[in-house]
Every structure is written in C-alpha cells, then in structure tokens.
Scaffold this motif. Sequence first.
Motif, PDB file in Angstrom:
ATOM      1  N   PHE A  85       5.681  -1.257  -1.555  1.00 28.88           N
ATOM      2  CA  PHE A  85       4.371  -0.762  -1.977  1.00 28.88           C
ATOM      3  C   PHE A  85       4.247  -0.798  -3.502  1.00 28.88           C
ATOM      4  O   PHE A  85       3.171  -1.094  -4.040  1.00 28.88           O
ATOM      5  N   THR A  86       5.351  -0.501  -4.197  1.00 28.14           N
ATOM      6  CA  THR A  86       5.335  -0.546  -5.662  1.00 28.14           C
ATOM      7  C   THR A  86       5.055  -1.969  -6.148  1.00 28.14           C
ATOM      8  O   THR A  86       4.234  -2.182  -7.060  1.00 28.14           O
ATOM      9  N   LYS A  87       5.736  -2.950  -5.544  1.00 29.98           N
ATOM     10  CA  LYS A  87       5.499  -4.353  -5.911  1.00 29.98           C
ATOM     11  C   LYS A  87       4.065  -4.765  -5.595  1.00 29.98           C
ATOM     12  O   LYS A  87       3.422  -5.481  -6.368  1.00 29.98           O
ATOM     13  N   LYS A  90       1.760  -3.282  -8.242  1.00 31.62           N
ATOM     14  CA  LYS A  90       1.882  -4.004  -9.509  1.00 31.62           C
ATOM     15  C   LYS A  90       1.206  -5.369  -9.433  1.00 31.62           C
ATOM     16  O   LYS A  90       0.524  -5.804 -10.371  1.00 31.62           O
ATOM     17  N   GLY A  91       1.394  -6.067  -8.308  1.00 31.66           N
ATOM     18  CA  GLY A  91       0.766  -7.378  -8.139  1.00 31.66           C
ATOM     19  C   GLY A  91      -0.749  -7.280  -8.132  1.00 31.66           C
ATOM     20  O   GLY A  91      -1.448  -8.126  -8.716  1.00 31.66           O
ATOM     21  N   SER A  92      -1.260  -6.240  -7.484  1.00 33.97           N
ATOM     22  CA  SER A  92      -2.716  -6.065  -7.424  1.00 33.97           C
ATOM     23  C   SER A  92      -3.284  -5.747  -8.802  1.00 33.97           C
ATOM     24  O   SER A  92      -4.347  -6.258  -9.187  1.00 33.97           O
ATOM     25  N   ARG A 111      -9.407  -1.404  -3.403  1.00 32.29           N
ATOM     26  CA  ARG A 111      -9.148  -0.804  -2.085  1.00 32.29           C
ATOM     27  C   ARG A 111      -7.693  -1.042  -1.666  1.00 32.29           C
ATOM     28  O   ARG A 111      -7.046  -0.166  -1.100  1.00 32.29           O
ATOM     29  N   GLU A 112      -7.188  -2.253  -1.952  1.00 30.09           N
ATOM     30  CA  GLU A 112      -5.793  -2.565  -1.623  1.00 30.09           C
ATOM     31  C   GLU A 112      -4.835  -1.678  -2.410  1.00 30.09           C
ATOM     32  O   GLU A 112      -3.827  -1.197  -1.877  1.00 30.09           O
ATOM     33  N   ILE A 113      -5.144  -1.466  -3.695  1.00 36.27           N
ATOM     34  CA  ILE A 113      -4.300  -0.602  -4.532  1.00 36.27           C
ATOM     35  C   ILE A 113      -4.295   0.825  -3.992  1.00 36.27           C
ATOM     36  O   ILE A 113      -3.242   1.471  -3.885  1.00 36.27           O
ATOM     37  N   LYS A 114      -5.477   1.322  -3.640  1.00 45.80           N
ATOM     38  CA  LYS A 114      -5.589   2.688  -3.119  1.00 45.80           C
ATOM     39  C   LYS A 114      -4.806   2.841  -1.814  1.00 45.80           C
ATOM     40  O   LYS A 114      -4.079   3.829  -1.616  1.00 45.80           O
ATOM     41  N   CYS A 115      -4.940   1.854  -0.939  1.00 41.80           N
ATOM     42  CA  CYS A 115      -4.243   1.904   0.353  1.00 41.80           C
ATOM     43  C   CYS A 115      -2.728   1.865   0.154  1.00 41.80           C
ATOM     44  O   CYS A 115      -1.986   2.641   0.770  1.00 41.80           O
TER      45      CYS A 115
END
Length: 225
Positions: A85-87, A90-92, A111-115
Amino acid sequence: MNCLLVFWIMEILNLEEKVKNAEALIHQKNEARLEIVQRLQKREFDRFHIRTQLENLSLYHGYYKVDAIRYLQGALDEYDHVDEFTKQIKGSFHRLKCGRNSLAEEKQILREIKCAQEQKEKSCANLEAKSWSHWQLGDVLLNSKESIKSQFDQLYNELEGESKQQKAYYSKIKGLQKRLPPVEREISSLEKKLEEIDCERKELYGHLEQLRSCVDTRHLFWIVN
C-alpha cells in the motif's frame, strides 16, 4: 405346644440362615466392587498418562513451532500488505505530481490514494492490535517486520533440522492416539459395571435389613409369649 415351639425355632433358624446367605452375597458383591474400583483407577491413570504424553509431545516437539511459523507468516503477510500500500500510494502521488493528467484522471488517482491509505491504516491497526510475545524466543522483541522475519527464519531452520526427529514423534503420537480409545471404552464399561453393582448392593442391603427385622420380631414374640 411342643409343635408350636418347634415351628418357631425352625422359622427363626431359617431366617437366620437367609441372613447369613444375604451377608455372604453382600460380601461377594463388595469384593467384586473393590476389584472394579481398583481396575477403574488403574485405567483412569493410564488415560491420564497417555493424555499427558500427547500434550507434552504436541507442546514441545514441533507442533508449537509449526503453529508459531504459521502465525508469524501471517504477521509477515500483514507487513507485506503495508509495504504494498505504501508503494501504491507513492506511485500514485508520483503520477499526480509528474504526469499530465486530466481533471477526471486526477480525481481517479486521488480516489486510489484514499483507498490505499485506508487499507494501509487498517493493516497497521491489525498489526498494532496483535501481540507476538507468545511466540517470542529469547530476548528479541517481536515489534518489527525485521525481528519477526528473523524469528520466523530461526524457527523454520530449526524445524527443518528436526525433520527426522519429527517422524519419530509423529509415530509415537500416532501410537498413543491409537491406545487411547480402547482405554476410554474400558473405563466407560467399568463405570457401568460399578453403577450396576452398586444398585445390586443397595437392593441386597435392603433385603438384609428386612430379614434382620423379621428375626428380631420372631425373637421378641417368643420372649413375650
């Protein structure tokens, strides 16, 4: 009058003989009960001994390590989820910062970062809620992925080295498990016999009291008359 005297004497003697027979039968039942109790105690001790051996073998010879490895593997998987999830976060953020994204794409990335952040927080909460001290060996605290991985590797290597011993332990456990059911069946049978003989003794004691009462009544009647 002589005939009546003979009749009373014969009746009393007959009752006294029945009393002796009842007492002898009760004595036999008591002896039989003692044998059952002694046999039952021996088999109960055998059952306790077998169960104790099974518990000791399960606790100290491999099963503990297998359970510990399985549990610690779950902890490592949880840490891997946090790393993933951390990676992902960071990617997002990198895509959001460096990419040429439309407004719709930026909203999707957010939304992807929040999820991913919510999933990461959930995994972190799971790790904080669990205690690894039960599986701790030595003074090393299991409070990080590195310490848990080190403990996992140590247990795994020890378990591999004990594979030959484990076969002997499994064989012994299997033998003990095979011995236990017949012992339990015999205990159940002996308990049933003990219950039956206690019922018989109760009836015999009741019958004996009736006979003794009859003898006493006949003696009293003879004395009075």
